[in-house]
Design a protein around this motif. Structure first.
Motif, short mmCIF file in Angstrom:
data_model
loop_
_atom_site.label_atom_id
_atom_site.label_comp_id
_atom_site.label_asym_id
_atom_site.label_seq_id
_atom_site.Cartn_x
_atom_site.Cartn_y
_atom_site.Cartn_z
N ARG A 136 -18.70 32.39 80.28
CA ARG A 136 -17.52 32.44 79.43
C ARG A 136 -17.01 31.04 79.12
O ARG A 136 -16.57 30.76 78.00
N GLU A 137 -17.06 30.14 80.11
CA GLU A 137 -16.60 28.78 79.87
C GLU A 137 -17.46 28.10 78.81
O GLU A 137 -16.96 27.39 77.94
N ARG A 138 -18.77 28.32 78.88
CA ARG A 138 -19.65 27.73 77.86
C ARG A 138 -19.35 28.31 76.48
O ARG A 138 -19.42 27.60 75.47
N GLU A 139 -19.01 29.60 76.44
CA GLU A 139 -18.65 30.21 75.15
C GLU A 139 -17.39 29.56 74.58
O GLU A 139 -17.32 29.27 73.38
N ILE A 140 -16.41 29.32 75.43
CA ILE A 140 -15.17 28.70 74.97
C ILE A 140 -15.43 27.28 74.48
O ILE A 140 -14.91 26.85 73.44
N LEU A 141 -16.25 26.54 75.22
CA LEU A 141 -16.61 25.19 74.77
C LEU A 141 -17.33 25.25 73.43
O LEU A 141 -17.12 24.39 72.56
N GLY A 142 -18.18 26.25 73.25
CA GLY A 142 -18.86 26.43 71.97
C GLY A 142 -17.88 26.71 70.85
O GLY A 142 -18.03 26.20 69.72
N GLU A 143 -16.85 27.53 71.13
CA GLU A 143 -15.85 27.84 70.12
C GLU A 143 -15.03 26.60 69.76
O GLU A 143 -14.68 26.39 68.59
N LEU A 144 -14.71 25.78 70.76
CA LEU A 144 -14.01 24.53 70.48
C LEU A 144 -14.87 23.60 69.63
O LEU A 144 -14.38 22.93 68.71
N THR A 145 -16.17 23.57 69.94
CA THR A 145 -17.09 22.74 69.16
C THR A 145 -17.14 23.20 67.71
O THR A 145 -17.09 22.39 66.77
N ASP A 146 -17.21 24.51 67.51
CA ASP A 146 -17.24 25.06 66.15
C ASP A 146 -15.97 24.70 65.39
O ASP A 146 -16.02 24.34 64.20
N ALA A 147 -14.82 24.81 66.07
CA ALA A 147 -13.56 24.50 65.40
C ALA A 147 -13.50 23.04 64.98
O ALA A 147 -13.07 22.72 63.86
N LEU A 148 -13.91 22.14 65.88
CA LEU A 148 -13.88 20.71 65.55
C LEU A 148 -14.88 20.39 64.45
O LEU A 148 -14.57 19.65 63.50
N ALA A 149 -16.07 20.97 64.53
CA ALA A 149 -17.08 20.73 63.50
C ALA A 149 -16.60 21.23 62.14
O ALA A 149 -16.82 20.59 61.11
N GLY A 150 -15.94 22.38 62.14
CA GLY A 150 -15.42 22.92 60.89
C GLY A 150 -14.38 22.01 60.26
O GLY A 150 -14.37 21.80 59.03
N LEU A 151 -13.51 21.44 61.09
CA LEU A 151 -12.50 20.52 60.57
C LEU A 151 -13.15 19.27 60.00
O LEU A 151 -12.77 18.79 58.92
N ILE A 152 -14.13 18.74 60.72
CA ILE A 152 -14.81 17.52 60.25
C ILE A 152 -15.53 17.81 58.93
O ILE A 152 -15.49 17.00 57.99
N ALA A 153 -16.20 18.96 58.87
CA ALA A 153 -16.93 19.32 57.65
C ALA A 153 -15.98 19.46 56.46
O ALA A 153 -16.28 19.02 55.34
N GLU A 154 -14.81 20.05 56.72
CA GLU A 154 -13.83 20.21 55.65
C GLU A 154 -13.31 18.87 55.19
O GLU A 154 -13.20 18.60 53.98
N GLU A 155 -13.01 18.00 56.13
CA GLU A 155 -12.44 16.70 55.78
C GLU A 155 -13.45 15.84 55.02
O GLU A 155 -13.09 15.10 54.09
N THR A 156 -14.70 15.88 55.42
CA THR A 156 -15.72 15.03 54.80
C THR A 156 -16.41 15.70 53.61
O THR A 156 -17.30 15.12 53.02
N ARG A 157 -16.00 16.95 53.32
CA ARG A 157 -16.61 17.72 52.24
C ARG A 157 -18.13 17.82 52.44
O ARG A 157 -18.91 17.66 51.49
N ALA A 158 -18.52 18.08 53.65
CA ALA A 158 -19.95 18.21 53.95
C ALA A 158 -20.50 19.48 53.31
O ALA A 158 -19.82 20.50 53.20
#
Length: 289
Positions: free
Chosen positions: A203-225
């Motif tokens: 479960r901890e790895r799943e939560i870390l994965g969800e945090l990673t997805d959220a951060l990646a999504g923000l970066i992708a949005e900001e950089t218009r990837a």
């Protein structure tokens, strides 16, 4: 012979900048979720349902009452009810969390049933599930406070600062707080519980994965990837990899009896070395214009 660091030092950010919201972003130290929207029925601690006063039509009679009440009286009584209900909700939730923490510390997460937690908390099993639909929720927040705090650190970074610098500095500061003397007992207790349960580790790895997805999504949005572009995911994985590494180091050291300034200093030193590595490879990526 003293060991030399192969990476260039990274100056520590002032600790007043972007303070993390909680000392342990993944571990549940106390109930943090707000109570759910008020339902049309109340669920008592024994699991029975009772009609909410607020859900009755104004002017209707209470069961067993001699007569009906006016709309104004009903409105006043209904306005007071949420405060009392929220207080009961939080008190019951706290009892459940405390009972679970005691049992997990005594026998381990996987050996304790929800029925046992309910019995020690003085509630029925249904009440536990009303507060925590998943047993793992008694240890981890489903939506860790770290999520928004980390994303906010990235959103509010100054011009010229990279994503890896902003998010990495936040992570180092957050994990550094685990060295506080008042956090030592909780970190050590939860380290034993988590490391003794395969379910919690997953479960901890799943939560870390969800945090990673959220951060990646923000970066992708900001950089218009464009869809499938690798850089946002690479940057996010690097930052959360640093967080996971520091969290495990904190657990190792606390279980070995290291706490206080010694632990905080070690976590920050190791965090800055990891941040130096991120900066060396990612410093030029996603700078704010």
């Amino acid at each position: 012979m003293p060991r030399t660091d192969p990476l260039p030092p990274v100056p520590a950010a002032p600790e007043t900048e972007r303070p993390p919201s909680v000392p342990s972003p993944l571990i549940r130290a106390f109930p943090t979720a707000p109570p759910p929207p008020e339902p049309p029925v109340e669920v008592a601690d024994d699991g029975t349902e009772q009609t909410s006063a607020a859900s009755r039509a104004p002017g209707s009679a209470e069961p067993g009452a001699a007569g009906g009440e006016g709309a104004a009286d009903a409105a006043r009584r209904g306005a007071r009810a949420p405060g009392r209900r929220e207080q009961r909700y939080q008190e019951t939730r706290a009892r459940i969390v405390d009972a679970a923490a005691e049992l997990f510390a005594e026998r381990g997460f996987d050996s304790v049933s929800v029925v046992e937690i309910a019995k020690r908390a003085g509630v029925v099993e249904k009440t536990v599930f009303n507060h925590f639909p998943m047993k793992e929720g008694l240890v981890f927040d489903a939506d860790p406070p770290m999520r928004e705090a980390l994303l906010d650190a990235v959103r509010t970074r100054p011009s010229g600062e990279s994503v890896s610098a902003a998010a990495g500095s936040f992570v180092v500061a957050a994990v550094g707080l685990l060295g506080a003397p008042e956090a030592a007992d909780g970190v050590a207790r939860m380290a034993r519980v988590i490391r003794g349960s395969r379910t919690l580790q997953v479960r901890e790895r799943e939560i870390l994965g969800e945090l990673t997805d959220a951060l990646a999504g923000l970066i992708a949005e900001e950089t218009r990837a464009w869809p499938g572009q690798v850089e946002p995911w690479l940057a996010a994985h690097a930052v959360l990899g640093l967080y996971a590494s520091l969290l495990e180091l904190a657990r190792d050291r606390v279980l070995a009896g290291v706490t206080g300034p010694e632990l905080s200093g070690e976590l920050r030193r190791q965090g800055r070395r990891g941040l130096a590595l991120l900066q060396f490879g990612l410093a030029g990526y996603a700078k704010r214009r």
